[in-house]
Enzyme design. Sequence first.
Site, mmCIF file in Angstrom:
data_model
loop_
_atom_site.group_PDB
_atom_site.id
_atom_site.type_symbol
_atom_site.label_atom_id
_atom_site.label_comp_id
_atom_site.label_asym_id
_atom_site.label_seq_id
_atom_site.Cartn_x
_atom_site.Cartn_y
_atom_site.Cartn_z
ATOM 1 N N CYS A 99 0.869 -1.169 0.000
ATOM 2 C CA CYS A 99 0.000 0.000 0.000
ATOM 3 C C CYS A 99 0.916 1.232 0.000
ATOM 4 C CB CYS A 99 -0.880 -0.016 1.241
ATOM 5 S SG CYS A 99 -1.896 1.451 1.389
ATOM 6 N N CYS A 141 -4.818 5.895 -4.848
ATOM 7 C CA CYS A 141 -4.142 4.639 -4.515
ATOM 8 C C CYS A 141 -2.667 4.831 -4.886
ATOM 9 C CB CYS A 141 -4.773 3.493 -5.298
ATOM 10 S SG CYS A 141 -3.864 1.942 -5.102
HETATM 11 N N1 LIG Z 1 -6.471 -2.345 -2.306
HETATM 12 C C1 LIG Z 1 -5.093 -2.650 -2.512
HETATM 13 C C2 LIG Z 1 -4.233 -2.379 -1.321
HETATM 14 C C3 LIG Z 1 -4.154 -0.929 -0.916
HETATM 15 C C4 LIG Z 1 -3.396 -0.060 -1.932
HETATM 16 C C5 LIG Z 1 -3.272 1.342 -1.462
HETATM 17 N N2 LIG Z 1 -4.420 2.097 -1.220
HETATM 18 C C6 LIG Z 1 -2.122 2.136 -2.045
HETATM 19 O O1 LIG Z 1 -2.034 3.332 -1.718
HETATM 20 O O2 LIG Z 1 -1.267 1.581 -2.740
HETATM 21 C C7 LIG Z 1 -4.924 -4.135 -2.883
HETATM 22 O O3 LIG Z 1 -5.750 -4.960 -2.472
HETATM 23 O O4 LIG Z 1 -3.955 -4.458 -3.590
#
Ligand SMILES: N[C@@H](CCC[C@H](N)C(=O)O)C(=O)O
EC number: 5.1.1.7
Length: 328
Positions: free
Chosen positions: A76, A227
């Site tokens: 993350c 993200c």
């Molecule tokens: N939902 C993602 C994990 C979280 C990613 C995040 N918000 C970021 O900032 O990279 C997954 O399940 O791969």
Amino acid sequence: MIIEGLKSHGSGNDFLIIDELTTNLTFTEQERENLAKALCNRGRLGADGILFVMKSEQADCRMRVFNADGSEASMCGNGLRCVARYANDVLGLDKMIVETMKANLLVEKTDDIYKGIPTFKVEISPVSFNVKDLPLIIEKETLQNEPLPELHSSLLFSALAVPNPHLITLVDKAILQSDLQEDLSVKVNQPNELFPDGVNVSFVKELEPGSIYVRTFERGVGFTNACGTAMSASSLVTCFAGLNELEREISVYNNGGKVKCVVHHDTENQTYLIDLIGNATYEFKVSLEIDKNHPEQFEILEKDEFEEEASLYAKLQDEVQTYLQTAL
Ligand SMILES: N[C@@H](CCC[C@H](N)C(=O)O)C(=O)O
């Protein structure tokens, strides 16, 4: 039990940090999943995920990431910046290594991205284009700016793991404004034959040379403000598409703010590594009383807001949104 949590965000992608580094807290795997589901519920406390900060035998500390639906993610990017700030506060190290599920990553404090906003640079790696690493079940080894007819008749997609899985497509304004991203994302994040473990889906639009906009539907969460791993992966994809350049700063705009990415290419080993640079903002400290067997019935005992941080971040967000109104 009592849990002291710290709510923080990177580009509006928000997380509850739970400290197992300097406390005696410890959880079973089932408890971590249950806590994520209960505490991320937007009807109560609300967050995109939980970041467990833990002791590490191979690095300065360790981060485990749980999505709002209770699933664990391998990485993350926005969360790693929040953990970098928290670990910097408690360990007093401006630069450190954080153990994550698949890699030990370098994080460091850096110049403010915007006046008064604590800013951290984190390493996003390893990067793999092998579809097996997502996994994506197709009859080819890679998918790089190519059609995926099983999913859509005309869009071109890139699939990469950084190391969590991403599916990225470059789009125009009309597609961005349509419901297509949600439709496709729901399809690949429910039981399906292409992405058995689901995938983070990003629609990317070029804004001007050196600037892109990225919107992501996250696996295990849904649409988020931003993200970090998706913005990093998208920066790399836009370099391959000739919209951006390797080794040069790229401004990545999102619905929760803005980050900077630099894509590095190790030509000898043919590997890529991305610097993700952006805010790590504290929202509030919270004291929770939780029955481990019924975490959904938790009580909020105390909540202390970081008001000054919120107002500083609001200024960045105002500028970003004003820019996006004309640039998008
Ligand atoms: N939902 C993602 C994990 C979280 C990613 C995040 N918000 C970021 O900032 O990279 C997954 O399940 O791969």
